[in-house]
Design a protein around this motif. Structure first.
Motif, mmCIF file in Angstrom:
data_model
loop_
_atom_site.group_PDB
_atom_site.id
_atom_site.type_symbol
_atom_site.label_atom_id
_atom_site.label_comp_id
_atom_site.label_asym_id
_atom_site.label_seq_id
_atom_site.Cartn_x
_atom_site.Cartn_y
_atom_site.Cartn_z
ATOM 1 N N THR A 45 -43.517 -40.596 -3.907
ATOM 2 C CA THR A 45 -44.913 -40.946 -3.646
ATOM 3 C C THR A 45 -45.057 -41.846 -2.433
ATOM 4 O O THR A 45 -46.052 -41.753 -1.698
ATOM 5 N N PRO A 86 -52.075 -38.889 -9.527
ATOM 6 C CA PRO A 86 -53.081 -39.965 -9.437
ATOM 7 C C PRO A 86 -52.816 -40.950 -8.304
ATOM 8 O O PRO A 86 -53.757 -41.373 -7.616
ATOM 9 N N ALA A 87 -51.552 -41.314 -8.098
ATOM 10 C CA ALA A 87 -51.231 -42.256 -7.019
ATOM 11 C C ALA A 87 -51.472 -41.623 -5.654
ATOM 12 O O ALA A 87 -51.980 -42.267 -4.731
ATOM 13 N N ALA A 118 -53.576 -39.185 -5.015
ATOM 14 C CA ALA A 118 -55.019 -39.030 -4.865
ATOM 15 C C ALA A 118 -55.679 -40.353 -4.479
ATOM 16 O O ALA A 118 -56.622 -40.377 -3.673
ATOM 17 N N LYS A 119 -55.195 -41.441 -5.019
ATOM 18 C CA LYS A 119 -55.760 -42.753 -4.691
ATOM 19 C C LYS A 119 -55.596 -43.061 -3.205
ATOM 20 O O LYS A 119 -56.533 -43.539 -2.542
ATOM 21 N N LEU A 120 -54.408 -42.753 -2.666
ATOM 22 C CA LEU A 120 -54.182 -42.955 -1.238
ATOM 23 C C LEU A 120 -55.079 -42.055 -0.404
ATOM 24 O O LEU A 120 -55.634 -42.478 0.620
ATOM 25 N N HIS A 138 -58.013 -40.687 -1.253
ATOM 26 C CA HIS A 138 -59.419 -41.081 -1.334
ATOM 27 C C HIS A 138 -59.702 -42.358 -0.545
ATOM 28 O O HIS A 138 -60.795 -42.519 0.022
ATOM 29 N N ALA A 139 -58.713 -43.254 -0.490
ATOM 30 C CA ALA A 139 -58.896 -44.474 0.303
ATOM 31 C C ALA A 139 -59.074 -44.159 1.774
ATOM 32 O O ALA A 139 -59.724 -44.911 2.512
ATOM 33 N N GLU A 160 -58.680 -38.462 -14.472
ATOM 34 C CA GLU A 160 -57.409 -39.181 -14.493
ATOM 35 C C GLU A 160 -56.511 -38.764 -13.338
ATOM 36 O O GLU A 160 -55.804 -39.585 -12.754
ATOM 37 N N GLY A 187 -57.549 -37.601 -10.457
ATOM 38 C CA GLY A 187 -58.143 -37.895 -9.161
ATOM 39 C C GLY A 187 -58.311 -36.651 -8.312
ATOM 40 O O GLY A 187 -58.415 -36.731 -7.085
#
Length: 409
Positions: A147, A177-178, A180-182, A184-185, A207, A209
């Motif tokens: 990741t 999820p991790a 996707a978080k990057l 989306h940021a 969940e 993302g």
């Protein structure tokens, strides 16, 4: 946890033929209720969608029921469910629509672990737009997708990140999820290939993302039909190529032509079958709650059962000196790729096939993985996958035959 495998298997008429199916990663067998739903629809009066008569009204109802079923399966809303003939076709549709706003200098992040259906549509759309493709690499020894590399791969120029919910070659489960978080940021969209993930555990888009999540019904006991799910507001800005008089609203404008209403009936029946697995397997309180709740109960039980069967397979393969297993991801769906010494993967699969044991051989469209591993030109690998109707006895027979084949090699 109880799991009445005999009752579960009895729901699949094809299993009565006696073959051992370790090929669900390429397509599971069809549940009886699915075949019945398809046949009943084809025997009934159904026309193209219309409010003017019963046959046309049934068509509307079949579409609505199928959308609601998929929404329950993945945690979306019916208004965000788009149907198509395959995950490949749908991903091309989405890629072309999304890429219409891409410009030179924009970037797309792809993964070497993905099925080519979540690679080539994005590569080709990026080429057409002058955008740049950046690659997430897998670890050759473990088969995992680290990741931390996404911290550097995802930038303010990233427009989309495409990643698998589970490798169809190794079973690897990336940390979606991790990732996707990057993404989306950075303001990027996330497209998740859930074809190999959805059959084995509950899915929740929030969940994960995932902005888009694609799945194929024939991988989870249903017919050959696929769906991609997104929130309606994610679909709304996208304008696919379409016929002028065809519907212009979401989600209809992404579905070209008249759908197969019988296959849509099969999709709804397949989701109902998955929701009913808990009851079939003898789980306490498996009938409690709505369909979404019952799906979660059933698929959690499925995951526990499949892991126990798959552990037997992995442990057994490790004892066979003639077998080389590829990858050892810590988190995986029940799928493994391997080779038997002295044989091509095709020869191994054919030899097992004559014994009534069904496995896959080749690259299974995991093109980038097998190219990077240097295995594609020599035939790829043999793939065995466990589904919720497989048994430990079947695993033992597969291991016995592989040991015998290896001793001959």
């Amino acid at each position: 946890m109880p799991y009445d495998i005999a009752r579960v298997r009895a729901a699949y008429p094809a299993l009565a033929e006696g073959f051992l199916h370790f090929d669900a990663a390429g397509g599971s067998q069809v549940a009886a209720g699915v075949a019945d739903a398809v046949a009943e629809t084809m025997r009934s009066a159904v026309a193209n969608r219309s409010t003017a008569n019963v046959a046309g009204q049934r068509a509307y109802q079949l579409v609505a029921q199928a959308r609601a079923a998929i929404a329950d399966l993945v945690g979306g809303v019916p208004e965000g469910v788009v149907f198509g003939p395959s995950a490949t076709a749908l991903t091309y549709t989405v890629a072309r629509a999304v890429a219409r706003t891409w410009r030179p200098g924009d970037e797309v992040v792809l993964s070497q672990l993905d099925h080519d259906a979540n690679v080539r549509p994005w590569v080709q759309s990026a080429e057409a737009a002058g955008a740049t493709v950046r690659w997430a690499r897998f670890d050759p020894a473990s088969g995992e997708l680290p990741t931390d590399q996404y911290v550097d791969l995802v930038t303010e120029r990233t427009r989309l990140v495409a990643v698998t919910g589970g490798s169809n070659a190794l079973g690897t489960i990336p940390d979606v999820p991790a990732i996707a978080k990057l993404a989306h940021a950075a303001g990027a969209l996330v497209y998740v290939d859930g074809v190999h993930a959805a059959p084995h555990a509950p899915t929740d888009l929030a969940e994960l993302g995932a902005d888009f999540f694609v799945t194929s019904a024939y991988k989870w006991s249903g017919p050959h039909l696929a769906s991609v799910v997104a929130a309606p507001e994610v679909w709304e800005p996208l304008r696919p190529a379409k016929l002028i008089p065809s519907p212009d609203g979401v989600p209809d404008r992404f579905e070209a032509g008249t759908p197969s209403f019988a296959m849509l009936a099969g999709v709804r029946a397949a989701v109902d079958h998955l929701a009913d697995l808990g009851r079939l397997a003898g789980l306490p309180d498996a009938d409690a709650g709505d369909r979404r709740s019952r799906l979660r109960t059933s698929l959690n039980a499925v995951r526990t059962y499949e892991e126990s069967v798959f552990d037997r397979l992995l442990t057994g393969l490790a004892t066979l000196d003639s077998v080389t297993v590829y990858g050892s991801p810590r988190h995986r769906w029940p799928t493994v790729s391997f080779r038997v010494a002295g044989q091509t993967p095709g020869e191994t699969a054919a030899a097992l096939g004559t014994l009534g044991i069904c496995v896959s051989a080749g690259d299974y469209y995991a093109y980038e993985y097998f190219q990077a591993m240097g295995l594609r030109e020599s035939g790829g690998a043999v793939r065995a996958s466990v589904y919720h109707y497989n048994t430990v006895d079947e695993v033992d027979r597969l291991l016995h035959e592989l040991e015998r084949l290896g001793s001959r090699g």
